[in-house]
Design an enzyme around this catalytic site. Structure first.
Site, mmCIF file in Angstrom:
data_model
loop_
_atom_site.group_PDB
_atom_site.id
_atom_site.type_symbol
_atom_site.label_atom_id
_atom_site.label_comp_id
_atom_site.label_asym_id
_atom_site.label_seq_id
_atom_site.Cartn_x
_atom_site.Cartn_y
_atom_site.Cartn_z
ATOM 1 N N LYS A 15 5.163 -14.217 2.905
ATOM 2 C CA LYS A 15 5.285 -14.955 1.640
ATOM 3 C C LYS A 15 6.735 -14.812 1.166
ATOM 4 O O LYS A 15 7.013 -14.455 0.013
ATOM 5 C CB LYS A 15 4.290 -14.372 0.622
ATOM 6 C CG LYS A 15 4.058 -15.230 -0.594
ATOM 7 C CD LYS A 15 3.206 -16.455 -0.347
ATOM 8 C CE LYS A 15 3.184 -17.342 -1.574
ATOM 9 N NZ LYS A 15 2.478 -18.602 -1.397
ATOM 10 N N ASP A 23 -0.469 -18.417 2.832
ATOM 11 C CA ASP A 23 -1.559 -19.226 2.264
ATOM 12 C C ASP A 23 -1.896 -20.407 3.173
ATOM 13 O O ASP A 23 -3.062 -20.656 3.493
ATOM 14 C CB ASP A 23 -1.261 -19.672 0.814
ATOM 15 C CG ASP A 23 0.193 -19.983 0.549
ATOM 16 O OD1 ASP A 23 1.015 -19.808 1.464
ATOM 17 O OD2 ASP A 23 0.523 -20.407 -0.565
ATOM 18 N N TYR A 39 0.814 -1.213 0.000
ATOM 19 C CA TYR A 39 0.000 0.000 0.000
ATOM 20 C C TYR A 39 0.853 1.271 0.000
ATOM 21 O O TYR A 39 0.482 2.283 0.570
ATOM 22 C CB TYR A 39 -0.959 0.000 1.200
ATOM 23 C CG TYR A 39 -2.074 -1.026 1.112
ATOM 24 C CD1 TYR A 39 -2.185 -1.863 0.009
ATOM 25 C CD2 TYR A 39 -3.005 -1.148 2.110
ATOM 26 C CE1 TYR A 39 -3.199 -2.804 -0.080
ATOM 27 C CE2 TYR A 39 -4.038 -2.086 2.038
ATOM 28 C CZ TYR A 39 -4.122 -2.915 0.936
ATOM 29 O OH TYR A 39 -5.134 -3.847 0.856
ATOM 30 N N ASP A 81 -4.785 -6.376 5.939
ATOM 31 C CA ASP A 81 -6.085 -5.885 5.486
ATOM 32 C C ASP A 81 -7.004 -7.072 5.187
ATOM 33 O O ASP A 81 -8.135 -7.166 5.677
ATOM 34 C CB ASP A 81 -5.864 -5.032 4.225
ATOM 35 C CG ASP A 81 -7.097 -4.228 3.829
ATOM 36 O OD1 ASP A 81 -8.117 -4.318 4.536
ATOM 37 O OD2 ASP A 81 -7.032 -3.521 2.809
#
Ligand code: NAI
Length: 342
Positions: A173, A207, A126, A231
């Site tokens: 990740k 994930d 972001y 988020d």
């Protein structure tokens, strides 16, 4: 009230004015010692002929240090950049603290969910830096800094220690984004080793982490992650305890704090008087506890405890808004809480 705490009140857009109105009513009836300074942001600011994120609103938060904020609308795909992202970046509110808890009277698939999401709030995906390189090729810049990742790690470890929580889980990740998410997990590990070696920490690829979260959220305690993941995972976690109507939040920096629900401006139900004010009310309770911690004013703690008792009792008595399967409107739910303040 001359000995009241000055706070900035930003009603926001969509359901924002409805839920803030209901929350202020409860705060007043609970005797919260607050003096409100109303400021606008978002569509409400544009409607008032001002900039979408007016400097005077930012200045007021800098002056009074604490704000209670309703959601602000951000147009999808085009138009102005997010007011919420701007506010967090400009005031350096780098940590979003979002407690996600099961509530009595709100049946969900799992009982006893009690986890806290600590979301990095100022960098990551972001950054707001997007470019069209050539027609048909566009990019978004994901930013991670040593300073930004270490300070969110420090904030998360301190939260675990101060609140007597059990462990910190990092969603990342770094198997794919080896440099940016790699820095994130390296910073968490370094802050752990240097300053908080006794806090158990686990690293989880996001994930698989999401799969484990929906399989059994009670296995999680405090989670820390970068902006975008935080988020998404906040809304996912809200779904585990009854939805966006029941998850509060605080955006905290070293200087200022802005309290707001996780949910947005809910244009689909705006103006109908049916929005659940509970998430913002819970955010207001977090604000009162913050004011107690920072000023030592016991009246804030008392008002927070009264309100918490009030909404728990209301829910346990089956007093609920539509999103939770009830039939109360926004103000009727606030009144049900007020009847049970004690
Ligand atoms: P949303 O959170 O506004 O709504 C998602 C769904 O949850 C809708 O069906 C809505 O009716 C429901 N919902 C949300 N809050 C509720 C409440 N208090 N009571 C009952 N139902 C509730 O998310 P959406 O639709 O993705 O975003 C709408 C707008 O809000 C967008 O412009 C977005 O940018 C903005 N937004 C602002 C945030 C903020 O100010 N912090 C956070 C998230 C989104």
């Amino acid at each position: 009230m001359s000995d009241a705490h000055d706070i900035v009140l930003i009603p926001g857009d969509g359901i924002g004015p409805e839920v803030t109105g209901a929350v202020v009513k409860v705060l007043d009836r609970a005797g919260a010692p607050l003096e409100y300074h109303r400021r606008v942001a978002g569509l409400a600011a544009i409607d008032a002929g001002k900039d979408v994120m007016p400097g005077e609103t930012l200045d007021a938060v800098r002056q009074y240090k604490v704000a209670l904020k309703g959601p602000c609308t951000t147009p999808v795909g085009k138009g102005f950049t997010s007011v919420n992202v701007q506010l967090r970046q400009k005031l350096n509110l780098y940590a979003a603290i979002r407690p996600v808890r099961s509530l009595e009277g709100v049946p969900t698939r799992y009982d006893h969910v009690d986890l806290v999401i600590v979301r990095e709030n100022t960098e990551g995906l972001y950054s707001g830096v997007e470019n069209e390189i050539i027609p048909g090729v566009v990019t978004t810049l994901k930013v991670a800094t040593t300073e930004g990742t270490r300070r969110i790690a420090e904030r998360a470890f301190r939260y675990v220690e101060k609140r007597g929580r059990q462990k910190l889980t990092v969603f990342h990740k770094a198997n794919i984004m080896k440099i940016t998410d790699g820095l994130f997990i390296d910073s968490v590990q370094a802050v752990h080793d240097e300053r908080h070696p006794d806090v158990p920490v686990e690293m989880m690829i996001i994930d698989a982490g999401c799969m484990k979260l929906v399989q059994d959220p009670t296995k999680f305690d405090v989670l820390v992650m970068e902006n975008f993941y935080g988020d998404v995972v906040s809304d996912l976690a809200a779904g585990l305890v009854g939805g966006l109507g029941v998850v509060p939040g605080a955006n905290i920096g070293d200087e200022d704090a802005v309290f707001e629900a996780v949910h947005g401006s809910a244009p689909d139900i705006a103006g109908k008087g049916v929005a659940n004010p509970l998430a913002l009310l819970m955010s207001a309770v977090m604000m009162l506890n913050h004011l107690h911690e920072t000023t030592g004013d016991g009246r804030c703690r008392e008002a927070a405890a009264k309100i918490k008792h009030g909404y728990n009792a209301a829910l346990a008595d089956g007093q609920k808004t539509r999103d939770l399967g009830g039939d109360l409107g926004t103000l009727a739910f606030a009144d049900a809480v007020i009847e049970r303040l004690s």
